[in-house]
Design a protein around this motif. Sequence first.
Motif, PDB file in Angstrom:
ATOM      1  N   GLY A   1      22.557 -18.877  -1.666  1.00 53.29           N
ATOM      2  CA  GLY A   1      22.032 -19.151  -0.535  1.00 53.29           C
ATOM      3  C   GLY A   1      20.515 -19.124  -0.680  1.00 53.29           C
ATOM      4  N   THR A   2      19.682 -19.175   0.470  1.00 56.11           N
ATOM      5  CA  THR A   2      18.424 -19.350   0.430  1.00 56.11           C
ATOM      6  C   THR A   2      17.848 -18.495   1.107  1.00 56.11           C
ATOM      7  N   VAL A   3      16.691 -18.026   0.911  1.00 58.15           N
ATOM      8  CA  VAL A   3      15.574 -16.819   1.537  1.00 58.15           C
ATOM      9  C   VAL A   3      14.284 -17.494   1.949  1.00 58.15           C
ATOM     10  N   THR A   4      14.141 -17.341   3.478  1.00 56.12           N
ATOM     11  CA  THR A   4      13.068 -17.573   4.221  1.00 56.12           C
ATOM     12  C   THR A   4      12.366 -16.165   4.729  1.00 56.12           C
ATOM     13  N   VAL A   5      10.927 -16.143   4.284  1.00 51.03           N
ATOM     14  CA  VAL A   5      10.216 -15.072   4.743  1.00 51.03           C
ATOM     15  C   VAL A   5       9.642 -15.722   5.940  1.00 51.03           C
ATOM     16  N   ILE A   6       9.260 -14.915   6.950  1.00 47.38           N
ATOM     17  CA  ILE A   6       8.504 -15.013   8.129  1.00 47.38           C
ATOM     18  C   ILE A   6       7.361 -13.981   8.425  1.00 47.38           C
TER      19      ILE A   6
ATOM     20  N   GLY B   1      10.465 -13.884  -4.826  1.00 46.73           N
ATOM     21  CA  GLY B   1      11.620 -14.809  -5.194  1.00 46.73           C
ATOM     22  C   GLY B   1      12.142 -15.576  -3.882  1.00 46.73           C
ATOM     23  N   ALA B   2      11.412 -15.345  -2.652  1.00 45.81           N
ATOM     24  CA  ALA B   2      11.885 -16.285  -1.362  1.00 45.81           C
ATOM     25  C   ALA B   2      11.788 -17.649  -1.912  1.00 45.81           C
ATOM     26  N   ASP B   3      12.496 -18.345  -1.131  1.00 53.67           N
ATOM     27  CA  ASP B   3      12.382 -19.998  -1.280  1.00 53.67           C
ATOM     28  C   ASP B   3      11.390 -20.565  -0.432  1.00 53.67           C
TER      29      ASP B   3
ATOM     30  N   LEU C   1      13.357  -7.867   1.423  1.00 53.23           N
ATOM     31  CA  LEU C   1      13.452  -9.016   0.600  1.00 53.23           C
ATOM     32  C   LEU C   1      14.105  -8.997  -0.644  1.00 53.23           C
ATOM     33  N   SER C   2      14.130  -7.761  -1.539  1.00 49.86           N
ATOM     34  CA  SER C   2      14.765  -7.626  -2.754  1.00 49.86           C
ATOM     35  C   SER C   2      16.221  -7.828  -2.449  1.00 49.86           C
TER      36      SER C   2
END
Length: 245
Positions: A55-60, A78-80, A43-44
């Motif tokens: 860009g953007t970060v999505t966590v699942i 910091g995920a979006d 993630l970091s």
Amino acid sequence: MKILVCISNVPDTTTKITFTNDNTQFNTSGVQFIVNPYDEIALSRAIELCEGGKGTVTVINVGESATEPTIRKALAIGADDAVRINAAPRDAYFTAYQIAEYAMSNEFDMILCGRESIDYNGSQVAAMVGEFLDIPSVSIIKKLDYDGTTATIEREIEGGKEIISISGKFIASCAEGTAEPKIPNMRGIMSARTKPLQVVEAKEIAQLSKIQQFETPPPRGTVKLVPAEDAASLIGLLHTEAKVI
């Protein structure tokens, strides 16, 4: 650029492990859960790659509603936005299938995860996701750079290191050194409360494996101290008691 980061909800490393239902189920009572540390590394690095509006970060996460505090922690880091696949993660195959199904219908330039989860240490999900999506999968990476079209990945191999270039979509599992885990600040914690968290129902898939029983290791025995100058006694104990030589 859009990055999907897979996160696991795992027990804190200080947790005392016990089991219920004839040792067939992990006892979650009183357990503090955290973001899997290796997933935090992934993630970091994703956040670093997307800094400055790149860009953007999505966590699942594949998990039931109890995992949402852990997901919010990832958002605070910091995920979006986040996605929760509403199902208990019964095994790696099931988890990988759910992640792949979501990724198929949503465009991502890359998928990142940790090298393994610290509860089962299976190291299987990344490779399975790659197989389901028919995209390259690179395991246990130490460095990741991306120029917008091509990723340059570094991983350790016996006697040296391997550098790989990948154009197009891929999945990689991150190890120590890929990035330093980030600590959420107050602003991140506050904003995490309002960031989107989408809940998606799990897809049906055949169950190919099932846990029969958990076993804890035997308790440690007593320690015998042998004076350094009494090598003969030590060798005798290794022969007769430890039976290792």
